[in-house]
Design an enzyme around this catalytic site. Structure first.
Site, short mmCIF file in Angstrom:
data_model
loop_
_atom_site.label_atom_id
_atom_site.label_comp_id
_atom_site.label_asym_id
_atom_site.label_seq_id
_atom_site.Cartn_x
_atom_site.Cartn_y
_atom_site.Cartn_z
N GLN A 1 0.91 -1.17 0.01
CA GLN A 1 -0.20 -0.08 -0.15
C GLN A 1 0.88 1.12 -0.01
O GLN A 1 0.74 2.06 -0.87
CB GLN A 1 -0.96 -0.14 1.14
N ASP A 2 1.68 1.48 1.03
CA ASP A 2 2.60 2.40 1.17
C ASP A 2 3.38 2.67 -0.06
O ASP A 2 3.67 4.01 -0.62
CB ASP A 2 3.34 2.56 2.57
N ASP B 1 16.06 -11.01 -2.29
CA ASP B 1 15.88 -11.34 -0.78
C ASP B 1 16.76 -10.54 0.29
O ASP B 1 17.85 -10.67 -0.02
CB ASP B 1 16.38 -12.89 -0.72
N LEU B 2 15.98 -9.49 0.72
CA LEU B 2 16.83 -8.57 1.50
C LEU B 2 17.26 -9.16 2.70
O LEU B 2 18.07 -8.45 3.28
CB LEU B 2 15.72 -7.59 1.97
N LEU C 1 10.50 0.00 3.26
CA LEU C 1 9.14 -0.34 3.60
C LEU C 1 8.80 -1.91 3.64
O LEU C 1 7.80 -2.31 4.32
CB LEU C 1 7.98 0.09 2.61
N THR D 1 6.85 1.84 13.32
CA THR D 1 5.40 1.57 13.55
C THR D 1 5.04 1.90 14.95
O THR D 1 5.44 1.60 15.74
CB THR D 1 5.01 0.06 13.28
N GLU E 1 2.86 0.29 16.56
CA GLU E 1 2.93 -1.15 17.36
C GLU E 1 4.14 -1.15 18.35
O GLU E 1 4.10 -2.09 19.26
CB GLU E 1 2.79 -2.30 16.57
N TYR F 1 5.98 -9.04 16.00
CA TYR F 1 6.26 -8.09 14.83
C TYR F 1 6.53 -6.80 15.50
O TYR F 1 7.73 -6.06 14.88
CB TYR F 1 4.93 -7.79 14.10
N LYS G 1 10.44 -4.89 14.89
CA LYS G 1 10.37 -3.54 14.39
C LYS G 1 11.25 -2.75 15.53
O LYS G 1 11.92 -1.58 15.02
CB LYS G 1 8.96 -3.11 14.22
N HIS H 1 -2.55 3.58 9.18
CA HIS H 1 -2.82 4.30 8.03
C HIS H 1 -3.36 3.54 6.90
O HIS H 1 -2.89 2.62 6.75
CB HIS H 1 -1.93 5.19 7.27
N ARG I 1 -5.41 -1.15 0.90
CA ARG I 1 -4.99 -1.90 1.94
C ARG I 1 -5.38 -3.47 1.41
O ARG I 1 -6.51 -3.55 1.15
CB ARG I 1 -6.03 -1.37 3.12
#
Length: 350
Positions: free
Chosen positions: A20-21, A68-69, A90, A135, A137, A159, A163, A189, A194
């Site tokens: 999305q972003d 593959d990061l 992202l 985030t 979160e 998660y 982060k 957001h 989404r």
């Protein structure tokens, strides 16, 4: 896949460009004259990954690379090949719910990948500016409301833990090595782009299909009292870009400053559909009844509760408003109406 478009302008790399972003950010950067490259995760097909780029009219306007990061050598080749002026990181495993089932994969996708990017920038591309998508979160059961850049992190999911690690690593590389690295602590957001795995999109899709007679069973949700600070993704990617244009690097909260419950989100969606709802009961017995039909359209399923729930997240974006001149333009009722209209089109109802 490897073709490069455009011959002038600053170069931007967006990891997770099909998110999305990523789609909203790519559109913004292209409008500003950037040459944009985006990364894709290995596996899957381009068709099911690129629907957001297609929706935004970006297909053929960006370069995409599968990488593959979590592979440090692959990250080194990626940055050497594309030499970006700005990196917007992202890409992440972003589902809180599923992170409880795959914690190790979540940590690798979020923390290890971030570290790989930072290390390659440090050793080979130190002038590259780096944005990391943090985030809200991370705050978890925060000791204060609203939360700011100085609020203590108390993560409540794999998660969020991953982060926090990525956030702190980004901060460390800024302090230790003088790199231009920033963390954008974005509160929830949403947008018409989404994914269906998120509760907001689930609510919109569920009620649109219910009203159209395409669903008979009530929609099951988790905790209706969970409160979130919701904004529009298009507003938040403006903030990302502004962070990398600032005179110096810092961390910024992006938020609307107002919270709504999941129950509120359901009611706003019903309002956008001109549906009349009546909420009855409490706790796991609470339901929403559509008054025109007298049928129950929303129920609560305890199986959807998180093992460690987060109550209220509300952000204070004063730093971004003062230093970056950033402010959200779309409020939640308007955003929900956008999502409903887009979902009707997807369902062939408009």
């Amino acid at each position: 896949m490897g073709e490069k478009f455009g011959t002038s302008g600053p170069r931007a790399l967006i990891t997770g460009i099909t998110s999305q972003d990523g789609a909203y950010l790519a559109s913004l950067l292209l409008d500003k004259g950037y040459r944009v490259t985006g990364t894709l995760r290995p596996g899957g097909t381009m068709l099911n990954r690129a629907w957001r780029l297609e929706t935004m009219g970006l297909a053929g306007r960006v370069t995409t690379v599968t990488v593959d990061l979590t592979d440090a050598r692959a990250v080194s080749w990626l940055l050497d090949d594309h030499a970006p002026d700005e990196v917007y990181h992202l890409s992440a495993h972003s589902s809180v719910h599923s992170s409880f089932h795959i914690p190790a994969e979540t940590f690798a996708s979020n923390a290890v990948a971030t570290t790989n990017l930072l290390e390659v920038i440090r050793t080979r591309h130190p002038r590259t500016r780096f944005y990391h998508a943090s985030t809200s979160e991370m705050f978890g059961e925060a000791p204060e409301v609203p939360q700011t850049e100085k609020t203590l992190f108390r993560p409540r999911s794999p998660y969020a833990v991953a982060k926090v690690a990525a956030h702190q690593m980004t901060t460390l590389y800024r302090i230790a090595y003088g790199l231009f690295c920033v963390n954008g602590i974005l509160f929830n957001h949403e947008s018409p782009l989404r994914g269906p795995e998120f509760v907001t999109a689930k609510i919109v899709r569920g009620l649109v299909r219910w009203q159209a007679g395409l669903e008979d069973a009530p929609m099951a949700l988790g905790r209706l009292d969970a409160r979130r600070d919701w904004g529009f993704a298009g507003d938040y990617v403006r903030g990302m870009w502004s962070m990398l244009q600032a005179e110096g690097p810092d961390d910024y909260v992006l938020a609307s400053g107002r919270t709504w419950s999941v129950r509120d989100f359901v009611s706003l969606t019903a309002n956008a559909l001109d549906m009349r709802l009546l909420w009855q009961g409490e706790g796991v017995g609470e339901v929403a009844i559509e008054l025109d039909s007298g049928r129950t359209c929303v129920t609560v399923d305890p199986a959807l509760f998180r093992p460690a729930e987060v109550g209220e997240l509300r952000g204070d974006s004063s730093r971004a408003r003062e230093r970056l001149d950033w402010t959200p333009r779309v409020d939640l009722p308007e955003l929900v109406a956008m999502m409903v209209a887009a979902e009707k089109v997807r369902q062939g109802l408009a």
